[in-house]
Design a protein around this motif. Structure first.
Motif, PDB file in Angstrom:
ATOM      1  N   ARG A  36       0.826  -1.201   0.000  1.00 27.74           N
ATOM      2  CA  ARG A  36       0.000   0.000   0.000  1.00 27.74           C
ATOM      3  C   ARG A  36       0.867   1.261   0.000  1.00 27.74           C
ATOM      4  NH1 ARG A  36      -5.117  -1.181   4.062  1.00 27.74           N
ATOM      5  NH2 ARG A  36      -5.281  -3.420   3.681  1.00 27.74           N
ATOM      6  N   LEU A  37       0.259   2.356  -0.419  1.00 34.64           N
ATOM      7  CA  LEU A  37       0.899   3.668  -0.405  1.00 34.64           C
ATOM      8  C   LEU A  37      -0.181   4.719  -0.215  1.00 34.64           C
ATOM      9  CD1 LEU A  37       3.352   5.595  -0.883  1.00 34.64           C
ATOM     10  CD2 LEU A  37       2.802   5.477  -3.334  1.00 34.64           C
ATOM     11  N   VAL A  38      -0.023   5.580   0.782  1.00 34.36           N
ATOM     12  CA  VAL A  38      -0.943   6.692   1.018  1.00 34.36           C
ATOM     13  C   VAL A  38      -0.253   7.965   0.546  1.00 34.36           C
ATOM     14  CG1 VAL A  38      -2.309   7.984   2.682  1.00 34.36           C
ATOM     15  CG2 VAL A  38      -1.977   5.513   2.970  1.00 34.36           C
ATOM     16  N   LEU A  39      -0.900   8.670  -0.341  1.00 34.74           N
ATOM     17  CA  LEU A  39      -0.282   9.800  -1.023  1.00 34.74           C
ATOM     18  C   LEU A  39      -1.161  11.037  -0.891  1.00 34.74           C
ATOM     19  CD1 LEU A  39       1.259   9.554  -4.587  1.00 34.74           C
ATOM     20  CD2 LEU A  39      -0.503  11.249  -4.132  1.00 34.74           C
ATOM     21  N   PHE A  55       1.614   3.333 -12.237  1.00 34.79           N
ATOM     22  CA  PHE A  55       2.452   2.850 -11.129  1.00 34.79           C
ATOM     23  C   PHE A  55       1.817   1.629 -10.482  1.00 34.79           C
ATOM     24  CE2 PHE A  55       3.376   2.974  -6.508  1.00 34.79           C
ATOM     25  CZ  PHE A  55       4.758   2.799  -6.557  1.00 34.79           C
ATOM     26  N   GLU A  56       0.517   1.659 -10.254  1.00 29.04           N
ATOM     27  CA  GLU A  56      -0.184   0.508  -9.694  1.00 29.04           C
ATOM     28  C   GLU A  56      -0.071  -0.703 -10.607  1.00 29.04           C
ATOM     29  OE1 GLU A  56      -3.806   2.263  -6.989  1.00 29.04           O
ATOM     30  OE2 GLU A  56      -4.047   2.386  -9.162  1.00 29.04           O
ATOM     31  N   ALA A  57      -0.221  -0.467 -11.907  1.00 29.12           N
ATOM     32  CA  ALA A  57      -0.177  -1.580 -12.855  1.00 29.12           C
ATOM     33  C   ALA A  57       1.199  -2.226 -12.897  1.00 29.12           C
ATOM     34  CB  ALA A  57      -0.569  -1.084 -14.255  1.00 29.12           C
ATOM     35  N   ARG A  58       2.241  -1.437 -12.793  1.00 35.80           N
ATOM     36  CA  ARG A  58       3.595  -1.974 -12.905  1.00 35.80           C
ATOM     37  C   ARG A  58       4.070  -2.630 -11.609  1.00 35.80           C
ATOM     38  NH1 ARG A  58       7.335   2.281 -16.372  1.00 35.80           N
ATOM     39  NH2 ARG A  58       5.821   2.755 -18.009  1.00 35.80           N
ATOM     40  N   THR A  59       3.609  -2.118 -10.480  1.00 37.28           N
ATOM     41  CA  THR A  59       4.158  -2.580  -9.201  1.00 37.28           C
ATOM     42  C   THR A  59       3.215  -3.434  -8.370  1.00 37.28           C
ATOM     43  OG1 THR A  59       3.378  -0.625  -7.980  1.00 37.28           O
ATOM     44  CG2 THR A  59       5.537  -0.468  -9.074  1.00 37.28           C
ATOM     45  N   ARG A 269       9.370   5.612  -1.821  1.00 35.65           N
ATOM     46  CA  ARG A 269      10.621   5.788  -2.566  1.00 35.65           C
ATOM     47  C   ARG A 269      10.517   5.172  -3.960  1.00 35.65           C
ATOM     48  NH1 ARG A 269      12.354   5.425   2.875  1.00 35.65           N
ATOM     49  NH2 ARG A 269      12.288   3.150   2.906  1.00 35.65           N
ATOM     50  N   ARG A 270       9.812   4.060  -4.077  1.00 33.15           N
ATOM     51  CA  ARG A 270       9.602   3.456  -5.405  1.00 33.15           C
ATOM     52  C   ARG A 270       8.786   4.378  -6.301  1.00 33.15           C
ATOM     53  NH1 ARG A 270       7.584  -2.695  -5.072  1.00 33.15           N
ATOM     54  NH2 ARG A 270       7.884  -2.466  -7.340  1.00 33.15           N
ATOM     55  N   ILE A 272       8.725   7.685  -6.151  1.00 35.15           N
ATOM     56  CA  ILE A 272       9.609   8.769  -6.572  1.00 35.15           C
ATOM     57  C   ILE A 272      10.486   8.324  -7.733  1.00 35.15           C
ATOM     58  CG2 ILE A 272      11.622  10.131  -5.873  1.00 35.15           C
ATOM     59  CD1 ILE A 272      10.340  10.434  -3.130  1.00 35.15           C
ATOM     60  N   ASP A 273      11.081   7.147  -7.621  1.00 32.32           N
ATOM     61  CA  ASP A 273      11.921   6.633  -8.706  1.00 32.32           C
ATOM     62  C   ASP A 273      11.116   6.481  -9.993  1.00 32.32           C
ATOM     63  OD1 ASP A 273      13.942   6.517  -6.829  1.00 32.32           O
ATOM     64  OD2 ASP A 273      13.803   4.344  -6.539  1.00 32.32           O
ATOM     65  N   PHE A 274       9.883   6.019  -9.870  1.00 32.98           N
ATOM     66  CA  PHE A 274       9.028   5.837 -11.035  1.00 32.98           C
ATOM     67  C   PHE A 274       8.772   7.158 -11.746  1.00 32.98           C
ATOM     68  CE2 PHE A 274       4.578   5.922 -12.598  1.00 32.98           C
ATOM     69  CZ  PHE A 274       4.712   5.050 -13.673  1.00 32.98           C
ATOM     70  N   THR A 275       8.498   8.220 -10.984  1.00 28.44           N
ATOM     71  CA  THR A 275       8.172   9.501 -11.622  1.00 28.44           C
ATOM     72  C   THR A 275       9.381  10.141 -12.287  1.00 28.44           C
ATOM     73  OG1 THR A 275       8.567  10.792  -9.605  1.00 28.44           O
ATOM     74  CG2 THR A 275       6.325   9.956  -9.967  1.00 28.44           C
ATOM     75  N   LEU A 276      10.590   9.714 -11.919  1.00 24.59           N
ATOM     76  CA  LEU A 276      11.793  10.236 -12.556  1.00 24.59           C
ATOM     77  C   LEU A 276      12.202   9.427 -13.784  1.00 24.59           C
ATOM     78  CD1 LEU A 276      14.015  11.076  -9.445  1.00 24.59           C
ATOM     79  CD2 LEU A 276      12.713  12.662 -10.877  1.00 24.59           C
ATOM     80  N   SER A 277      11.449   8.398 -14.102  1.00 28.69           N
ATOM     81  CA  SER A 277      11.768   7.575 -15.268  1.00 28.69           C
ATOM     82  C   SER A 277      11.546   8.373 -16.544  1.00 28.69           C
ATOM     83  CB  SER A 277      10.917   6.305 -15.285  1.00 28.69           C
ATOM     84  OG  SER A 277       9.537   6.620 -15.408  1.00 28.69           O
ATOM     85  N   GLU A 278      12.215   7.978 -17.593  1.00 25.83           N
ATOM     86  CA  GLU A 278      12.163   8.705 -18.863  1.00 25.83           C
ATOM     87  C   GLU A 278      10.748   8.789 -19.417  1.00 25.83           C
ATOM     88  OE1 GLU A 278      13.034  10.616 -22.454  1.00 25.83           O
ATOM     89  OE2 GLU A 278      14.198  10.467 -20.614  1.00 25.83           O
ATOM     90  N   ASP A 279       9.967   7.711 -19.321  1.00 24.11           N
ATOM     91  CA  ASP A 279       8.643   7.744 -19.933  1.00 24.11           C
ATOM     92  C   ASP A 279       7.679   8.637 -19.161  1.00 24.11           C
ATOM     93  OD1 ASP A 279       8.781   5.873 -17.920  1.00 24.11           O
ATOM     94  OD2 ASP A 279       7.576   4.356 -18.929  1.00 24.11           O
TER      95      ASP A 279
END
Length: 334
Positions: A36-39, A55-59, A269-270, A272-279
């Motif tokens: 889970r993640l609360v944002l 992000f949900e679909a990938r992780t 943290r995952r 954050i890393d996802f949002t910095l990805s090229e796509d």
């Protein structure tokens, strides 16, 4: 390159991060606590929705979203500091996040080396998400000659009561615009602030998203706003034109920050890393009118005249400036 998904599997659509405040209670379908993640976010759904669903679909991580203005969310985090209900703050100017550094757990992403040096946080309090230059807008139907082209225009008595501006006690971008004005113009900050509040004459909006509508419908003639919102209004055919102040503009990034003592820090943290990805960064530029923070995506044609914005000053003065803003607006109220 892998594109952001627009359609997800039925289960993820059922559990998706958007619109959880309506409809039936789906909590019984939620995954295990570790997934889970609360944002908390100040972004609009049209921006955060596709990113969170992908992000949900990938992780396989289930994201719960709570929305609000940057300042309101920071106040909420302050109240929850002893028992955090949130894992990640997604959105808000870096100056506002830096001012509340004690609420956050430092994190340095392995993708940080790809971020433009100007958008790096030395101590990892926040991580840049996108670059949001502040621009001036005006109604080209109502203003056919001599459009406002400087921060000083916002103090011109000719525009008194016709300036659309977001309340900096609610809006993070409103605070960045206010701090930009004070840093761009010479003179005493107290006098400048008082003159600006007087020139607004009560035209203070709750969010930056309301500014383009107020200018386009003629309620106001000019405004100060993040570039992406202005470009979206132009694309929609609204009566809005934009330009960069001649003194230069602040390209302060909006950021992300992991909440100190949160329950799902690794998932934050995952994200954050996802949002910095090229796509994701390409999606921001192509679909959201936002500037990437990645070095390799910065082109010479994208550069605007820069204001030497002092984030240390802006974050350090935030509490005092907002206190004076409240006093001045209360004094000016009828």
């Amino acid at each position: 390159m892998r594109r952001l998904l627009l359609l997800l599997c039925p289960l993820l659509l059922l559990l998706g991060g958007c619109g959880r405040n309506t409809g039936p209670d789906l909590s019984r379908f939620a995954p295990a606590e570790e997934d889970r993640l609360v944002l908390y976010t100040s972004h609009k759904e049209e921006l955060y929705g596709p990113i969170i669903r992908e992000f949900e679909a990938r992780t396989g991580i289930w994201v719960q979203v709570e929305t609000g203005g940057t300042s309101a969310l920071l106040e909420r985090l302050e109240a929850e500091a002893e028992d955090p209900a949130c894992d990640l703050l997604f959105g808000g100017g870096a100056d506002s996040l830096q001012a509340c550094a004690s609420l956050f757990e430092p994190y340095v992403s392995p993708l940080q080396e790809d971020i433009q040096p100007a958008f790096l946080c030395p101590d990892g309090t926040w991580t840049a998400f996108s670059s949001l230059p502040v621009v001036l807008i005006y109604n080209p139907v109502l203003i056919r000659t001599n459009p406002p082209d400087s921060w000083d225009s916002l103090l011109d008595p000719a525009w008194r009561g016709k300036i659309a501006f977001a309340d900096p006690t609610v809006s993070g971008s409103g605070y960045t615009a206010l701090a930009s004005l004070l840093q761009a113009l010479p003179g005493d900050d107290e006098a400048l602030l008082a003159a600006f509040v007087n020139n607004l004459d009560g035209q203070i909006l709750e969010s930056s998203g309301q500014i383009t509508g107020a200018v386009a419908d003629g309620t106001c003639y000019i405004g100060a706003i993040p570039e992406d919102i202005a470009l979206q209004a132009v694309r929609k055919g609204q009566d809005v034109a934009l330009l960069c102040p001649k003194e230069g503009t602040c390209a302060m990034p909006d950021g992300m920050a992991v909440i100190a003592g949160c329950a799902h820090g690794e998932n934050a943290r995952r994200f954050i890393d996802f949002t910095l990805s090229e796509d994701v960064q390409q999606y921001l530029a192509e679909a959201c009118f936002r500037r990437s923070v990645l070095t390799e995506r910065q082109g010479a044609e994208d550069v605007l005249p820069a204001l030497d914005y002092d984030i240390t000053w802006a974050s350090g003065q935030r509490e005092e400036l907002l206190r004076r803003w409240r006093e001045l607006t209360e004094e000016a109220a009828p």
